[in-house]
Design a protein around this motif. Structure first.
Motif: not given
Length: 313
Positions: A149-171
Motif C-alpha cells: 500500500p502506497s502509505e507504507y511503500a518504500i520511497r527510494g534510498f535513505y543512504g548507505v553505511t560503509l565499513a572502514v578502518e579509519g574514516y578521515e580520508r574517506t570523510a
C-alpha cells in the motif's frame, strides 16, 4: 578543494546475487519495488542485470543486481558497503515488521539511530538491508500500483553505511570534493555525512570498525555505489576533480540508461558517478518497463543466443 558543485545523492546501488528468480521475487513481491529494467551485464552478456525502483526508476530509487548463480559468497567487513538503507514513512513499522515476518524474513529492531527508527534485515543472499523511518518520506511519491500500500511503500534510498578502518580520508573526499556535510557521530564509531539539496539517497554513514576482518565482494554484498550528476558536462568536471585528487578514474562508459565513471575511494570501495539522463524510458514506455529483455545495440545480433541462456523470471 571546495566548490559550488555537490553530489545530490545516490543514483543507484548495485549488488551481487545468485538465483535471479529468487532475487526477483524478493525485491518485487516482498519489498514491493517495481521491476524497471530487464537487461544483461554489459561485461558478461549471458548474465542478467536486473533493476528495481519506483514507477519510472528515478535516480535515488534504483537497486540493481548481477545475479551470478555460481558466485562465491561475499563477506561483510572493512572496505565494503555494510548496509543499504531504504526510506519509509515513520509510521510504517508495524506494517513492515508484519510483512517481513509473514515472508519468513528475520529482522531486528526497530532501534533508534540518530533519532530515527531503523529495522535491519537481509535479502535471500545475505545482503544487509535497512528500513529507516524519516519524515522526508512524505515529500516523495511512492509507486502506487505495487503490492505494498502506497502509505507504507518504500520511497527510494535513505543512504548507505560503509565499513572502514579509519574514516578521515574517506570523510575528506566526501566533504572536500563531493560536497557532503558532516552531520554528527554516534557510539564513537558511526560518522554521518549528508548530501545537500534533495530527499532521496542523501546519507552516507562511515562505520569505523578497525578490528573487523577485511570484507570480500561476492554474493550478498554491494558491488558499487553510484552517485548522481545532472548531465555529461558536469560528469566530466567531476572526473577532473577526482583525478586532481589523485584518484584513478575510468573514462566515461555508456550504460544505455546513464553514463558512468568509476573510481575507488581510499577505503577500497568502488564508487560511480552516473548521469541522471537518459533514464529507463529510453527504450520502452513507462507502462511496459521491465516486461521485455532490453539489449544494447551491440548485442542485438546475438539476441537469440542470449535469450536461450537466460532463465525465465
Amino acid at each position: 578543494m571546495s566548490h559550488e558543485k555537490h553530489i545530490p545523492g545516490i543514483h543507484h546501488v548495485t549488488a551481487i546475487a545468485t538465483d535471479p528468480r529468487r532475487n526477483f521475487r524478493f525485491y518485487t513481491n516482498v519489498l514491493g519495488l517495481r521491476f524497471v529494467k530487464r537487461t544483461v551485464n554489459f561485461d558478461d552478456r549471458y548474465t542478467y542485470h536486473l533493476y528495481y525502483g519506483d514507477e519510472v526508476g528515478h535516480p535515488g530509487t534504483i537497486m540493481t543486481f548481477f545475479p551470478w548463480p555460481d558466485a562465491a559468497p561475499g563477506r561483510r567487513g572493512v572496505g565494503t558497503a555494510d548496509a543499504t538503507a531504504f526510506l519509509v514513512p515513520p509510521d510504517s513499522f508495524d506494517f513492515w515488521t508484519e510483512r517481513l515476518a509473514a515472508n519468513d524474513v528475520e529482522y531486528s529492531g526497530p532501534t533508534d539511530r540518530f533519532g530515527e527508527r531503523v529495522i535491519e534485515f537481509s535479502d535471500p543472499d545475505g545482503l544487509r538491508l535497512e528500513l529507516v523511518g524519516h519524515r522526508e518520506a512524505a515529500d516523495v511519491d511512492p509507486w502506487r500500483d505495487g503490492p505494498v500500500p502506497s502509505e507504507y511503500a518504500i520511497r527510494g534510498f535513505y543512504g548507505v553505511t560503509l565499513a572502514v578502518e579509519g574514516y578521515e580520508r574517506t570523510a575528506s573526499l566526501l566533504e572536500e570534493t563531493m560536497g557532503y556535510e558532516f552531520v554528527g557521530e554516534e557510539d564513537g564509531q558511526r560518522f554521518r555525512y549528508r548530501a545537500t539539496g534533495g530527499n532521496l539517497g542523501m546519507v552516507i554513514d562511515l562505520r569505523c570498525v578497525p578490528d573487523l576482518q577485511p570484507g570480500r565482494v561476492g554474493a550478498g554484498t554491494v558491488h558499487h555505489i553510484a552517485f548522481r550528476t545532472a548531465d555529461d558536462g558536469q560528469q566530466l568536471e567531476w572526473r577532473e576533480d577526482l583525478v586532481a585528487r589523485g584518484l584513478n578514474v575510468t573514462p566515461v562508459i555508456d550504460r544505455q540508461y546513464f553514463r558512468s565513471i568509476y573510481y575507488r575511494i581510499p577505503a577500497g570501495i568502488l564508487f560511480e558517478i552516473a548521469t541522471d539522463p537518459p533514464g529507463f524510458t529510453k527504450d520502452e514506455p513507462v507502462e511496459e518497463l521491465g516486461t521485455n529483455l532490453q539489449l544494447p545495440p551491440w548485442f542485438e545480433s546475438e539476441r537469440e543466443a542470449i535469450e536461450a541462456r537466460l532463465p525465465e523470471l
